[in-house]
Scaffold this motif. Structure first.
Motif, PDB file in Angstrom:
ATOM      1  N   TYR A  97       0.849  -1.192   0.000  1.00 47.18           N
ATOM      2  CA  TYR A  97       0.000   0.000   0.000  1.00 47.18           C
ATOM      3  C   TYR A  97       0.888   1.247   0.000  1.00 47.18           C
ATOM      4  CZ  TYR A  97      -3.600  -3.252   1.648  1.00 47.18           C
ATOM      5  OH  TYR A  97      -4.472  -4.298   1.772  1.00 47.18           O
ATOM      6  N   ALA A  98       0.492   2.259  -0.748  1.00 45.47           N
ATOM      7  CA  ALA A  98       1.216   3.532  -0.768  1.00 45.47           C
ATOM      8  C   ALA A  98       0.193   4.658  -0.758  1.00 45.47           C
ATOM      9  CB  ALA A  98       2.101   3.627  -2.001  1.00 45.47           C
ATOM     10  N   GLN A  99       0.449   5.696   0.040  1.00 42.03           N
ATOM     11  CA  GLN A  99      -0.478   6.820   0.115  1.00 42.03           C
ATOM     12  C   GLN A  99      -0.520   7.612  -1.180  1.00 42.03           C
ATOM     13  OE1 GLN A  99       0.284   9.267   3.555  1.00 42.03           O
ATOM     14  NE2 GLN A  99      -0.205   7.628   4.989  1.00 42.03           N
ATOM     15  N   LYS A 100       0.630   7.681  -1.872  1.00 41.41           N
ATOM     16  CA  LYS A 100       0.716   8.441  -3.120  1.00 41.41           C
ATOM     17  C   LYS A 100       1.319   7.559  -4.200  1.00 41.41           C
ATOM     18  CE  LYS A 100       1.925  12.594  -0.554  1.00 41.41           C
ATOM     19  NZ  LYS A 100       3.022  13.517  -0.287  1.00 41.41           N
ATOM     20  N   ASP A 101       0.894   7.780  -5.437  1.00 43.41           N
ATOM     21  CA  ASP A 101       1.490   7.087  -6.575  1.00 43.41           C
ATOM     22  C   ASP A 101       2.580   7.993  -7.137  1.00 43.41           C
ATOM     23  OD1 ASP A 101       2.108   5.494  -8.705  1.00 43.41           O
ATOM     24  OD2 ASP A 101       0.269   5.897  -9.815  1.00 43.41           O
ATOM     25  N   ASP A 102       3.736   7.969  -6.479  1.00 41.38           N
ATOM     26  CA  ASP A 102       4.826   8.853  -6.879  1.00 41.38           C
ATOM     27  C   ASP A 102       6.131   8.064  -7.013  1.00 41.38           C
ATOM     28  OD1 ASP A 102       5.505   8.371  -4.237  1.00 41.38           O
ATOM     29  OD2 ASP A 102       5.340  10.444  -3.588  1.00 41.38           O
ATOM     30  N   PHE A 103       7.200   8.782  -7.272  1.00 36.48           N
ATOM     31  CA  PHE A 103       8.512   8.197  -7.472  1.00 36.48           C
ATOM     32  C   PHE A 103       8.954   7.361  -6.261  1.00 36.48           C
ATOM     33  CE2 PHE A 103      13.147   8.700  -6.927  1.00 36.48           C
ATOM     34  CZ  PHE A 103      13.571   7.996  -8.045  1.00 36.48           C
ATOM     35  N   VAL A 104       8.713   7.861  -5.074  1.00 32.97           N
ATOM     36  CA  VAL A 104       9.146   7.155  -3.864  1.00 32.97           C
ATOM     37  C   VAL A 104       8.367   5.846  -3.707  1.00 32.97           C
ATOM     38  CG1 VAL A 104       9.334   7.300  -1.346  1.00 32.97           C
ATOM     39  CG2 VAL A 104       9.850   9.294  -2.746  1.00 32.97           C
ATOM     40  N   ALA A 105       7.064   5.872  -3.985  1.00 36.08           N
ATOM     41  CA  ALA A 105       6.253   4.653  -3.894  1.00 36.08           C
ATOM     42  C   ALA A 105       6.752   3.601  -4.877  1.00 36.08           C
ATOM     43  CB  ALA A 105       4.788   4.976  -4.168  1.00 36.08           C
ATOM     44  N   LYS A 106       7.087   4.017  -6.068  1.00 37.00           N
ATOM     45  CA  LYS A 106       7.598   3.085  -7.077  1.00 37.00           C
ATOM     46  C   LYS A 106       8.982   2.554  -6.691  1.00 37.00           C
ATOM     47  CE  LYS A 106       4.986   4.833 -11.030  1.00 37.00           C
ATOM     48  NZ  LYS A 106       3.869   5.243 -10.279  1.00 37.00           N
ATOM     49  N   ARG A 107       9.790   3.399  -6.099  1.00 37.71           N
ATOM     50  CA  ARG A 107      11.116   2.970  -5.654  1.00 37.71           C
ATOM     51  C   ARG A 107      10.996   1.968  -4.504  1.00 37.71           C
ATOM     52  NH1 ARG A 107      16.274   6.791  -5.418  1.00 37.71           N
ATOM     53  NH2 ARG A 107      16.264   6.221  -7.601  1.00 37.71           N
ATOM     54  N   ARG A 108      10.079   2.202  -3.584  1.00 37.13           N
ATOM     55  CA  ARG A 108       9.867   1.233  -2.491  1.00 37.13           C
ATOM     56  C   ARG A 108       9.346  -0.091  -3.038  1.00 37.13           C
ATOM     57  NH1 ARG A 108      11.325   3.135   2.296  1.00 37.13           N
ATOM     58  NH2 ARG A 108      11.064   5.343   2.727  1.00 37.13           N
ATOM     59  N   LEU A 109       8.459  -0.031  -4.044  1.00 40.00           N
ATOM     60  CA  LEU A 109       7.960  -1.250  -4.670  1.00 40.00           C
ATOM     61  C   LEU A 109       9.107  -2.009  -5.341  1.00 40.00           C
ATOM     62  CD1 LEU A 109       5.648  -3.117  -5.507  1.00 40.00           C
ATOM     63  CD2 LEU A 109       5.263  -1.608  -7.475  1.00 40.00           C
ATOM     64  N   ALA A 110       9.994  -1.326  -6.008  1.00 38.46           N
ATOM     65  CA  ALA A 110      11.142  -1.960  -6.655  1.00 38.46           C
ATOM     66  C   ALA A 110      12.050  -2.625  -5.614  1.00 38.46           C
ATOM     67  CB  ALA A 110      11.924  -0.956  -7.477  1.00 38.46           C
ATOM     68  N   ALA A 111      12.271  -1.942  -4.496  1.00 38.52           N
ATOM     69  CA  ALA A 111      13.102  -2.515  -3.427  1.00 38.52           C
ATOM     70  C   ALA A 111      12.414  -3.744  -2.843  1.00 38.52           C
ATOM     71  CB  ALA A 111      13.348  -1.458  -2.341  1.00 38.52           C
ATOM     72  N   LEU A 112      11.108  -3.672  -2.674  1.00 38.23           N
ATOM     73  CA  LEU A 112      10.333  -4.803  -2.151  1.00 38.23           C
ATOM     74  C   LEU A 112      10.447  -5.995  -3.110  1.00 38.23           C
ATOM     75  CD1 LEU A 112       6.716  -4.515  -0.868  1.00 38.23           C
ATOM     76  CD2 LEU A 112       7.277  -6.170  -2.580  1.00 38.23           C
ATOM     77  N   ALA A 113      10.398  -5.743  -4.407  1.00 38.98           N
ATOM     78  CA  ALA A 113      10.438  -6.815  -5.406  1.00 38.98           C
ATOM     79  C   ALA A 113      11.753  -7.594  -5.364  1.00 38.98           C
ATOM     80  CB  ALA A 113      10.205  -6.240  -6.791  1.00 38.98           C
ATOM     81  N   THR A 114      12.813  -6.987  -4.876  1.00 38.81           N
ATOM     82  CA  THR A 114      14.095  -7.697  -4.788  1.00 38.81           C
ATOM     83  C   THR A 114      14.052  -8.796  -3.714  1.00 38.81           C
ATOM     84  OG1 THR A 114      15.089  -6.168  -3.195  1.00 38.81           O
ATOM     85  CG2 THR A 114      15.383  -5.667  -5.544  1.00 38.81           C
ATOM     86  N   CYS A 115      13.050  -8.763  -2.870  1.00 42.05           N
ATOM     87  CA  CYS A 115      12.938  -9.734  -1.770  1.00 42.05           C
ATOM     88  C   CYS A 115      12.098 -10.955  -2.123  1.00 42.05           C
ATOM     89  CB  CYS A 115      12.347  -9.052  -0.534  1.00 42.05           C
ATOM     90  SG  CYS A 115      13.378  -7.742   0.100  1.00 42.05           S
ATOM     91  N   LEU A 116      11.528 -10.965  -3.306  1.00 41.36           N
ATOM     92  CA  LEU A 116      10.652 -12.070  -3.685  1.00 41.36           C
ATOM     93  C   LEU A 116      11.449 -13.328  -3.962  1.00 41.36           C
ATOM     94  CD1 LEU A 116       8.200 -10.150  -5.996  1.00 41.36           C
ATOM     95  CD2 LEU A 116       7.942 -10.676  -3.574  1.00 41.36           C
TER      96      LEU A 116
END
Length: 116
Positions: A97-116
């Motif tokens: 979940y992200a409060q805003k659809d911005d650069f930081v949200a996408k960067r956190r999603l990318a970092a999260l994806a490295t853990c899959l």
């Protein structure tokens, strides 16, 4: 005394973040992902990746707590972004979940994806 102050600060952050997270959970996650790795391993990896100052600068904060309905929740300051990590029949499920659809949200999603 210092430990008591840190514990109090974390408790206050969790309380403030809790209502924002509950509100977000009533809607659709920003992204839903799955992993074959154990829930605890994925949650710790997400926390670690979100604390990378080289990527997130001074806002490299991430906290890990037990999930509301089991599993774990990793969240940032003010719950600007958080992920519920739970185990289901198909493996480990991540609801991001992200409060805003911005650069930081996408960067956190990318970092999260490295853990899959």
């Amino acid at each position: 005394m210092r430990i008591l102050m840190v514990a109090l600060a974390v408790t206050l952050l969790a309380g403030c973040a809790g209502s924002a997270m509950n509100d977000a959970r009533t809607g659709t996650p920003y992204k839903t992902l799955t992993s074959n790795k154990p829930e605890k391993v994925v949650a710790q990896c997400v926390q670690f990746s979100w604390q990378d100052e080289a990527v997130f600068g001074v806002d490299a904060s991430a906290y890990l707590q037990p999930g509301k309905k089991g599993g774990s929740t990793v969240y940032t300051r003010s719950a600007e972004a958080f992920v519920d990590v739970t185990t289901d029949a198909s493996g480990t499920q991540l609801n991001y979940y992200a409060q805003k659809d911005d650069f930081v949200a996408k960067r956190r999603l990318a970092a999260l994806a490295t853990c899959l």
